[in-house]
Scaffold this motif. Structure first.
Motif, mmCIF file in Angstrom:
data_model
loop_
_atom_site.group_PDB
_atom_site.id
_atom_site.type_symbol
_atom_site.label_atom_id
_atom_site.label_comp_id
_atom_site.label_asym_id
_atom_site.label_seq_id
_atom_site.Cartn_x
_atom_site.Cartn_y
_atom_site.Cartn_z
ATOM 1 N N LYS A 8 0.844 -1.187 0.000
ATOM 2 C CA LYS A 8 0.000 0.000 0.000
ATOM 3 C C LYS A 8 0.878 1.235 0.000
ATOM 4 O O LYS A 8 1.874 1.300 0.722
ATOM 5 C CB LYS A 8 -0.926 0.003 1.226
ATOM 6 C CG LYS A 8 -1.930 1.147 1.215
ATOM 7 C CD LYS A 8 -2.977 0.977 2.317
ATOM 8 C CE LYS A 8 -2.445 1.362 3.674
ATOM 9 N NZ LYS A 8 -3.503 1.361 4.710
ATOM 10 N N ARG A 10 0.886 5.745 -0.166
ATOM 11 C CA ARG A 10 0.105 6.957 0.049
ATOM 12 C C ARG A 10 0.247 7.890 -1.147
ATOM 13 O O ARG A 10 1.303 7.966 -1.773
ATOM 14 C CB ARG A 10 0.570 7.669 1.321
ATOM 15 C CG ARG A 10 0.171 6.942 2.601
ATOM 16 C CD ARG A 10 0.524 7.758 3.820
ATOM 17 N NE ARG A 10 -0.058 7.175 5.020
ATOM 18 C CZ ARG A 10 -0.023 7.762 6.213
ATOM 19 N NH1 ARG A 10 0.565 8.944 6.367
ATOM 20 N NH2 ARG A 10 -0.588 7.176 7.268
ATOM 21 N N ILE A 11 -0.833 8.616 -1.429
ATOM 22 C CA ILE A 11 -0.819 9.545 -2.560
ATOM 23 C C ILE A 11 -1.203 10.960 -2.138
ATOM 24 O O ILE A 11 -1.459 11.811 -2.997
ATOM 25 C CB ILE A 11 -1.754 9.064 -3.682
ATOM 26 C CG1 ILE A 11 -3.194 8.906 -3.176
ATOM 27 C CG2 ILE A 11 -1.234 7.757 -4.294
ATOM 28 C CD1 ILE A 11 -4.216 8.658 -4.274
ATOM 29 N N ILE A 19 0.265 11.971 -8.725
ATOM 30 C CA ILE A 19 -0.401 10.762 -8.230
ATOM 31 C C ILE A 19 -0.385 9.685 -9.305
ATOM 32 O O ILE A 19 -0.002 8.537 -9.055
ATOM 33 C CB ILE A 19 -1.839 11.084 -7.796
ATOM 34 C CG1 ILE A 19 -1.840 11.905 -6.504
ATOM 35 C CG2 ILE A 19 -2.647 9.791 -7.606
ATOM 36 C CD1 ILE A 19 -3.196 12.444 -6.108
ATOM 37 N N LYS A 22 3.167 8.348 -9.795
ATOM 38 C CA LYS A 22 3.611 7.467 -8.716
ATOM 39 C C LYS A 22 2.949 6.099 -8.818
ATOM 40 O O LYS A 22 3.607 5.057 -8.689
ATOM 41 C CB LYS A 22 3.303 8.101 -7.362
ATOM 42 C CG LYS A 22 3.733 7.255 -6.169
ATOM 43 C CD LYS A 22 3.497 7.985 -4.845
ATOM 44 C CE LYS A 22 3.983 7.147 -3.668
ATOM 45 N NZ LYS A 22 3.801 7.868 -2.370
ATOM 46 N N VAL A 23 1.630 6.088 -9.018
ATOM 47 C CA VAL A 23 0.912 4.824 -9.094
ATOM 48 C C VAL A 23 1.355 4.025 -10.321
ATOM 49 O O VAL A 23 1.560 2.806 -10.241
ATOM 50 C CB VAL A 23 -0.605 5.062 -9.112
ATOM 51 C CG1 VAL A 23 -1.362 3.765 -9.388
ATOM 52 C CG2 VAL A 23 -1.049 5.653 -7.771
ATOM 53 N N CYS A 26 4.794 2.499 -9.551
ATOM 54 C CA CYS A 26 4.701 1.379 -8.614
ATOM 55 C C CYS A 26 4.078 0.157 -9.277
ATOM 56 O O CYS A 26 4.511 -0.976 -9.059
ATOM 57 C CB CYS A 26 3.897 1.786 -7.384
ATOM 58 S SG CYS A 26 4.726 2.982 -6.328
ATOM 59 N N VAL A 38 -3.954 1.854 -2.648
ATOM 60 C CA VAL A 38 -3.627 3.275 -2.633
ATOM 61 C C VAL A 38 -4.398 3.956 -1.510
ATOM 62 O O VAL A 38 -5.608 3.780 -1.372
ATOM 63 C CB VAL A 38 -3.979 3.914 -3.994
ATOM 64 C CG1 VAL A 38 -3.839 5.430 -3.921
ATOM 65 C CG2 VAL A 38 -3.093 3.361 -5.096
ATOM 66 N N ASP A 39 -3.688 4.737 -0.695
ATOM 67 C CA ASP A 39 -4.300 5.457 0.427
ATOM 68 C C ASP A 39 -4.231 6.949 0.160
ATOM 69 O O ASP A 39 -3.148 7.534 0.104
ATOM 70 C CB ASP A 39 -3.555 5.103 1.717
ATOM 71 C CG ASP A 39 -4.253 5.632 2.966
ATOM 72 O OD1 ASP A 39 -5.234 6.388 2.828
ATOM 73 O OD2 ASP A 39 -3.813 5.292 4.077
ATOM 74 N N LEU A 61 -6.939 6.504 -11.740
ATOM 75 C CA LEU A 61 -6.193 5.322 -11.312
ATOM 76 C C LEU A 61 -6.794 4.017 -11.837
ATOM 77 O O LEU A 61 -6.209 2.947 -11.646
ATOM 78 C CB LEU A 61 -6.136 5.276 -9.780
ATOM 79 C CG LEU A 61 -5.520 6.499 -9.101
ATOM 80 C CD1 LEU A 61 -5.485 6.294 -7.593
ATOM 81 C CD2 LEU A 61 -4.130 6.786 -9.634
ATOM 82 N N VAL A 66 -5.721 -1.135 -9.396
ATOM 83 C CA VAL A 66 -5.538 -0.821 -7.978
ATOM 84 C C VAL A 66 -6.441 -1.722 -7.130
ATOM 85 O O VAL A 66 -7.622 -1.896 -7.429
ATOM 86 C CB VAL A 66 -5.846 0.666 -7.723
ATOM 87 C CG1 VAL A 66 -5.836 0.980 -6.235
ATOM 88 C CG2 VAL A 66 -4.829 1.542 -8.449
ATOM 89 N N VAL A 69 -8.862 1.977 -3.259
ATOM 90 C CA VAL A 69 -8.519 3.365 -2.963
ATOM 91 C C VAL A 69 -9.092 3.674 -1.588
ATOM 92 O O VAL A 69 -10.293 3.554 -1.356
ATOM 93 C CB VAL A 69 -9.086 4.341 -4.009
ATOM 94 C CG1 VAL A 69 -8.709 5.776 -3.631
ATOM 95 C CG2 VAL A 69 -8.567 4.001 -5.395
#
Length: 208
Positions: A8, A10-11, A19, A22-23, A26, A38-39, A61, A66, A69
């Protein structure tokens, strides 16, 4: 050896473009065999996203498979959670800050969550956790147990989780935390992505 099957990230504190970047990064690094949750952490945001901002982020996203969320809205905005859930294909999670049955029922009555994240250390003990879990079972809402605490909090949450049919995943912080190991009677048995239920009596914790 531990074989984590999901991570998990964080965004919060990022722009919408950051965001997605990053996602996407990953997702690429983790490959197809590791799930990515994703948090958004809007529960503690100084200025939580508006509904429109939440929807825009969550929809952006959708291409990245994912797992869920988490907290796309301020934590008492139950209607906001429900609306985001209605307008996205991604699972919506929340509830780690719930401190009463009243708050838990507000999420469930609003149809706000695909995954409820109760934490016995926040909720007020194993008994209340079990009541929330039973309500989730009746409503068909899965549980993803939240735990970010020392050994007592972790073991309490895990015992309650092992007793719930609705629980589908456990959270386990992997950062070094001496208070976690210090309170455990024996180390957690984690292998191949599975936390194995303890077999000894009690919670499996000791007070130093």
């Amino acid at each position: 050896r531990s074989g984590y099957r999901a991570v998990k990230i964080r965004i919060n504190f990022l722009s919408p473009a950051q965001i997605v970047e990053k996602v996407a990064f990953c997702r690429e690094v983790l490959g197809s065999n590791i799930d990515l949750a994703v948090d958004a952490v809007q529960g503690v945001a100084r200025k939580p996203w508006t509904l429109q901002e939440s929807l825009a982020v969550v929809r952006s996203l959708e291409p990245y498979r994912v797992l869920w969320v988490e907290e796309p809205c301020e934590v008492t905005d139950y209607a906001g959670f429900a609306e985001v859930r209605r307008q996205t294909e991604l699972p919506i999670a929340g509830g780690e800050t719930v401190t009463s049955l009243t708050e838990a029922e507000a999420y469930l009555k609003a149809g706000a969550l695909d995954l409820f994240q109760p934490d016995a250390a926040m909720l007020g003990g194993l008994g209340l956790f079990r009541e929330v879990a039973q309500r989730c079972e009746r409503e068909g809402v899965n549980i993803a147990v939240h735990t970010w605490a020392g050994g007592v909090g972790i073991m309490g949450n895990y015992h309650a989780a092992f007793a719930s049919k609705a629980c589908v995943i456990l959270e386990l912080p992997n950062n070094p935390y001496p208070l976690r190991e210090e309170f455990l009677v024996e180390p957690l048995d984690v292998s191949d992505g599975t936390v194995h239920a303890p077999t000894a009596p009690g919670l499996g914790v000791k007070l130093p």
